[in-house]
Structures are given as C-alpha cells and as structure tokens.
Write a protein that holds these residues in place. Structure first.
Motif, PDB file in Angstrom:
ATOM      1  N   ALA A 205     -18.965   2.335   4.081  1.00 32.94           N
ATOM      2  CA  ALA A 205     -17.743   2.907   3.544  1.00 32.94           C
ATOM      3  C   ALA A 205     -17.669   2.615   2.047  1.00 32.94           C
ATOM      4  CB  ALA A 205     -16.520   2.355   4.261  1.00 32.94           C
ATOM      5  N   THR A 206     -16.881   3.410   1.345  1.00 31.19           N
ATOM      6  CA  THR A 206     -16.701   3.230  -0.092  1.00 31.19           C
ATOM      7  C   THR A 206     -15.214   3.168  -0.417  1.00 31.19           C
ATOM      8  OG1 THR A 206     -18.730   4.474  -0.563  1.00 31.19           O
ATOM      9  CG2 THR A 206     -17.164   4.190  -2.375  1.00 31.19           C
ATOM     10  N   VAL A 207     -14.819   2.153  -1.160  1.00 29.59           N
ATOM     11  CA  VAL A 207     -13.417   2.018  -1.560  1.00 29.59           C
ATOM     12  C   VAL A 207     -13.087   3.101  -2.589  1.00 29.59           C
ATOM     13  CG1 VAL A 207     -11.721   0.548  -2.695  1.00 29.59           C
ATOM     14  CG2 VAL A 207     -13.360  -0.452  -1.081  1.00 29.59           C
ATOM     15  N   GLU A 208     -12.022   3.836  -2.338  1.00 30.09           N
ATOM     16  CA  GLU A 208     -11.584   4.888  -3.245  1.00 30.09           C
ATOM     17  C   GLU A 208     -10.459   4.423  -4.169  1.00 30.09           C
ATOM     18  OE1 GLU A 208     -12.771   7.948  -3.649  1.00 30.09           O
ATOM     19  OE2 GLU A 208     -14.302   7.834  -2.072  1.00 30.09           O
ATOM     20  N   GLU A 209      -9.530   3.641  -3.633  1.00 30.71           N
ATOM     21  CA  GLU A 209      -8.436   3.152  -4.449  1.00 30.71           C
ATOM     22  C   GLU A 209      -7.780   1.949  -3.783  1.00 30.71           C
ATOM     23  OE1 GLU A 209      -5.729   6.391  -4.895  1.00 30.71           O
ATOM     24  OE2 GLU A 209      -4.895   6.177  -2.887  1.00 30.71           O
ATOM     25  N   ILE A 210      -7.051   1.196  -4.579  1.00 36.50           N
ATOM     26  CA  ILE A 210      -6.248   0.091  -4.059  1.00 36.50           C
ATOM     27  C   ILE A 210      -4.823   0.266  -4.573  1.00 36.50           C
ATOM     28  CG2 ILE A 210      -8.100  -1.586  -3.713  1.00 36.50           C
ATOM     29  CD1 ILE A 210      -7.527  -2.733  -6.427  1.00 36.50           C
ATOM     30  N   ILE A 211      -3.867  -0.027  -3.718  1.00 33.12           N
ATOM     31  CA  ILE A 211      -2.463   0.102  -4.079  1.00 33.12           C
ATOM     32  C   ILE A 211      -1.793  -1.262  -3.925  1.00 33.12           C
ATOM     33  CG2 ILE A 211      -0.258   1.184  -3.506  1.00 33.12           C
ATOM     34  CD1 ILE A 211      -1.806   3.580  -2.448  1.00 33.12           C
ATOM     35  N   PHE A 212      -1.129  -1.727  -4.974  1.00 32.24           N
ATOM     36  CA  PHE A 212      -0.418  -2.999  -4.910  1.00 32.24           C
ATOM     37  C   PHE A 212       0.939  -2.751  -4.256  1.00 32.24           C
ATOM     38  CE2 PHE A 212      -3.456  -5.465  -7.112  1.00 32.24           C
ATOM     39  CZ  PHE A 212      -4.010  -4.666  -8.093  1.00 32.24           C
ATOM     40  N   VAL A 213       1.053  -3.136  -3.005  1.00 35.70           N
ATOM     41  CA  VAL A 213       2.288  -2.947  -2.255  1.00 35.70           C
ATOM     42  C   VAL A 213       3.337  -3.969  -2.694  1.00 35.70           C
ATOM     43  CG1 VAL A 213       3.298  -2.864   0.074  1.00 35.70           C
ATOM     44  CG2 VAL A 213       0.982  -2.009  -0.314  1.00 35.70           C
ATOM     45  N   GLY A 214       2.888  -5.140  -3.091  1.00 31.25           N
ATOM     46  CA  GLY A 214       3.786  -6.178  -3.590  1.00 31.25           C
ATOM     47  C   GLY A 214       3.036  -7.125  -4.499  1.00 31.25           C
ATOM     48  N   THR A 215       3.700  -7.630  -5.541  1.00 32.10           N
ATOM     49  CA  THR A 215       3.051  -8.559  -6.482  1.00 32.10           C
ATOM     50  C   THR A 215       3.967  -9.732  -6.824  1.00 32.10           C
ATOM     51  OG1 THR A 215       3.842  -7.264  -8.375  1.00 32.10           O
ATOM     52  CG2 THR A 215       1.637  -6.745  -7.543  1.00 32.10           C
TER      53      THR A 215
END
Length: 301
Positions: free
Chosen positions: A2-12
């Motif tokens: 698999a290849t990572v397409e994007e990451i989303i910061f749900v909380g920081t």
C-alpha cells in the motif's frame, strides 16, 4: 502492499485540549491563546486530543476504489473532531483504529465509534489494534466493549474486533505495514518504571504522539528510513512526560520534520512570532516550513 496518499491531523492538543476552561474564565484574561479561540481568526488555536488519520491506497484494490482509512488514537474529544473533519474530507469508513497507549486522551472515545457499527450504519464492525497493556486498560475501563454480554441499558454498544499486536513485530492493515515504535511517556508511579507509548512507522513516516524519551533501539528503527517525523511537543521546555521542540529536532534529523502533538496553550497557531532560542531551533523551524510548503504529501491541518 500500500502507499500512503495523505495524513489528516484530527487533533493536535493535550489531554485537556485548548482552550482551557480556567483560562477562559480567569478574571485576569491573560492567556492570549485560549482567548483567541473565541475570535474567527483564532479558531485554529482550538486543539483537541491528539489523533491522526492515515489515508492510503491498497495496491490490490480495483481502480477508482476509495482510499483506506486508519485512525491512530480515539480520545475524549474524538466525536466532536470527527463531526467537523470527516465530512470536510469525505471520510466515512474506518479500516482500522490503532491505540498508542491506555491514557484517556488516546482511547476514551472508543465508545463513540458505535455511530459506525450500530445496525451496520456504516460498517458491521471496526478492527482495533493495540498493545497488551492497552488491551488490559480497555478491558477494565470498558468491559462492555470487549464483551457485549456485560452491557447494560439497551445493550447498544460498538462492535469491535480486537487485535493485540506484538510490540516487537510489525503488523499489517490492508497492505500497509505498521512498525511499533516504543517510547517513554512518563513512569508508573508505583514502580518508577518507564510507561510506554507506542508510535508507529508506516511508509516513510514515523509518528510518535506522546514521549519524553525515545530509546536508542527505537531510534535505530527510524534512522535513515524516515522522511517525515511527526513527534510530540507539549511545551517549549522539556517536561516529565513530553519533549520540547529542540529535543524533537535533534532526536532525529530526516529529510523533513514536522513537530505537532500535544500543544498546550503556550503555542499560538496563527501567530507568526517564534522564539528562536538556538541554532537547532532555527534549523527546525526552517525544515517545518519547507515540509509544509513543498512536500508532495497532503498535510490536512
């Protein structure tokens, strides 16, 4: 594969999140960051429990198939974060949830996942991946999530399949390998032994959400194999369970670095002012800006 397409910061944010109620109600009104959250331009300073959504493409999926979604941590504020963020980016199904450790800001939102599984609303069940220690915490805290026969009331609880990973071995979710990264996150008060939180390396990204010390063994796993390093930063100075920005930078110097998690009210997102206290911090800031503006990946902030 698999290849990572994007990451989303749900909380920081921290376990208490930002803004902090004591700051908002203080007669002194001296916390500029918390007070800024009441204004349109300061809303980006609202930071909820640290959580990351990894979106990737499974190579075996047919053309046009949706991206796979794996959520890392599901804390106390997950529900409100999901309501805001998931519709914005077209996120619906969860192909897995990974729990980094057994603290409230990492796993106390698990019960809210019933919105996905009740009556098969979105999917029949959710796979939960966690360490033996976290499994023990959840078994004691949410016994009805582990065994639905222990549920009370109407008995309507989330439907999970638990997968306890070996901290010494990688595990795979729909073709994407996750390598556990053991990190210290404070101590056990009874024994004074290190309390472990598990970060994860996936694709060329290393992610450690909560740590005050990264063991050499873990550093070796990441070394020369990490292009993006996402790491804990609670305050500007070192604390007993979290790192400081300069420590985060010097811990690992990959091609690009992004420091994010566990921000307290001492950090303002929208402010352009930075305390450049050392050469390392200046280099750290430069790398952060380069990654945000030139990375081919999507960092949804």
């Amino acid at each position: 594969m698999a290849t990572v397409e994007e990451i989303i910061f749900v909380g920081t944010g921290t376990s208490s999140s930002v803004p902090v109620i004591s700051c908002l109600t203080s007669p002194k009104r001296d916390c500029k960051v918390c007070l800024s959250t009441l204004t349109p331009e300061g809303r980006k300073n609202i930071r909820k429990n640290t959580s990351l959504l990894v979106r990737f493409r499974k190579h075996a999926d047919p053309p046009g198939a949706r991206l796979r979604n794996v959520l890392i941590d599901c804390g106390k504020t997950f529900q409100s974060s999901a309501i805001e963020i998931f519709p914005r980016y077209g996120v619906r199904e969860l192909d897995g949830v990974i729990i980094t450790h057994g603290h409230a800001d990492a796993c106390f939102g698990l019960d809210d996942l019933r919105g996905w599984t009740l009556g098969g609303a979105i999917q029949p069940y959710i796979d939960i991946h966690l360490s033996p220690e976290s499994m023990d915490v959840i078994s004691r805290t949410f016994p009805f999530l582990v065994d639905s026969a222990l549920a009370t009331g109407g008995g309507q609880v989330a439907d999970f399949k638990f997968h306890v990973f070996d901290p010494e071995k990688p595990f795979t979710i729909h073709g994407l390998d996750f390598i556990p990264l053991a990190a210290h996150h404070g101590i056990y008060q009874t024994t004074q032994e290190p309390y472990l939180c598990y970060g994860f390396k996936f694709d060329d990204i290393s992610y450690i959400s909560d740590t005050n010390l990264i063991p050499l063994k873990t550093m070796e796993i990441m070394k020369d194999k990490t292009k993006v390093f996402i790491v804990d930063c609670l305050r500007r100075k070192h604390s007993f369970k979290n790192m400081a920005p300069c420590e985060a930078y010097t811990a690992l110097q990959p091609a690009a670095l992004y420091m994010f998690s566990g921000y307290t009210a001492s950090f303002a997102f929208y402010s352009g002012r930075v305390n450049r206290s050392s050469e390392n911090c200046q280099r750290f800031i430069k790398d952060v800006l380069c990654w945000i503006y030139t990375s081919c990946r999507s960092s949804r902030l």
